[in-house]
Write an enzyme that holds these catalytic residues in place. Structure first.
Site, short mmCIF file in Angstrom:
data_model
loop_
_atom_site.label_atom_id
_atom_site.label_comp_id
_atom_site.label_asym_id
_atom_site.label_seq_id
_atom_site.Cartn_x
_atom_site.Cartn_y
_atom_site.Cartn_z
N GLN A 92 -26.75 -17.22 0.79
CA GLN A 92 -25.66 -17.49 0.02
C GLN A 92 -25.12 -15.98 -0.30
O GLN A 92 -23.90 -15.48 0.17
CB GLN A 92 -26.19 -18.17 -1.21
CG GLN A 92 -24.71 -18.83 -2.03
CD GLN A 92 -25.10 -20.10 -2.93
OE1 GLN A 92 -26.26 -20.59 -2.97
NE2 GLN A 92 -24.23 -20.33 -3.75
N ASP A 93 -25.72 -15.41 -1.40
CA ASP A 93 -25.49 -14.06 -1.90
C ASP A 93 -26.52 -13.32 -1.71
O ASP A 93 -27.68 -13.44 -1.80
CB ASP A 93 -24.39 -13.94 -3.20
CG ASP A 93 -25.36 -14.33 -4.36
OD1 ASP A 93 -26.35 -14.97 -4.30
OD2 ASP A 93 -24.78 -14.15 -5.52
N PRO A 94 -26.31 -11.78 -1.79
CA PRO A 94 -27.47 -11.12 -1.67
C PRO A 94 -28.70 -10.99 -2.62
O PRO A 94 -28.25 -11.60 -4.13
CB PRO A 94 -26.92 -9.60 -1.51
CG PRO A 94 -25.32 -9.79 -1.28
CD PRO A 94 -25.14 -11.14 -1.89
N HIS A 141 -24.64 -14.75 -8.02
CA HIS A 141 -23.18 -15.09 -7.76
C HIS A 141 -22.09 -14.64 -8.39
O HIS A 141 -21.12 -15.20 -8.52
CB HIS A 141 -23.39 -16.78 -8.10
CG HIS A 141 -24.63 -17.51 -7.60
ND1 HIS A 141 -24.82 -17.44 -6.18
CD2 HIS A 141 -25.29 -18.31 -8.17
CE1 HIS A 141 -25.99 -18.36 -6.11
NE2 HIS A 141 -26.32 -18.83 -7.37
#
Length: 219
Positions: free
Chosen positions: A60-62, A131
């Site tokens: 999804q995100d880092p 996020h």
């Protein structure tokens, strides 16, 4: 179409892409800590050439903790504690792949170099704020990455873990590729079906069936 430049060169000239880069740059200049470091944001593409991709694992995100993110989904640098989701990935590998033993590190560079694109759908994040860059526009870019791979390559394996990643299945033609879905490996959901999914052996069987050298998952 052989290179990321062929696949994405036009996309990088689009105004929206320049706006993303500028927004991230401005945040860094203002003193905001952004992960991964600027030099690592596009590591997934640097380590896995377009024409060598065999498997795509979507994140999804880092990671948003100190020193964790280095541009590869689920991966952390050598010497950084293995995050819980990655540890669960290792646990599934241990039961799925004969001879796999859980390594003492969480660095997945060796996978990337074999053709596993470890792609976060959002490529940057503010320190400590999961996020936080979800609305910057990165997904428009990474959707194009998925679409270009699905259109111009054949017999890839896409591992889509969790509802968020599974939404990207609409970008992929299942006639030409293997789409594997399961709950996310996070401790919150791994016991709902990630454990026992056997995605790693399924991927190797599919690659072998199509005359493609399977992945050595050992790290």
């Amino acid at each position: 179409m052989d290179t990321w430049h062929d696949a994405l060169g036009g996309e990088k000239q689009q105004p929206y892409f320049q706006e993303i880069l500028n927004a991230v740059r401005q945040e860094r200049l203002s003193g905001q800590i952004i992960y991964p470091p600027e030099a690592d944001v596009f590591n997934a593409f640097r380590l896995t050439a377009f024409d060598r991709v065999k498997v795509v694992i979507l994140g999804q995100d880092p990671y948003h903790g100190v020193g964790q993110a280095h541009g590869l989904a689920f991966s952390v640098r050598q010497g950084v504690r293995i995050p819980p989701s990655l540890l669960n990935i290792y646990k599934e590998l241990e039961t799925d792949i004969e001879g796999f033993s859980i390594p003492a590190h969480g660095c997945l560079t060796a996978w990337a170099e074999q053709g596993i694109l470890l792609l976060n759908t959002v490529l940057t994040v503010r320190a400590g704020q999961a996020h936080s860059h979800a609305l910057l526009g990165w997904e428009r870019f990474t959707d194009t990455v998925i679409r270009q791979l699905a259109t111009h390559r054949k017999h890839l394996v896409f591992m889509l873990w969790g509802g968020y990643a599974q939404q990207k299945g609409r970008l992929i033609d299942s006639q030409n590729h293997l789409i594997l879905t399961a709950p996310h490996p996070s401790p919150l959901s791994a016991y709902r079906g990630f454990f026992g999914c056997r995605h790693f052996s399924q991927a190797n069987s599919y690659l072998s069936q199509h005359g493609i050298e399977p992945i050595n998952w050992k790290l």
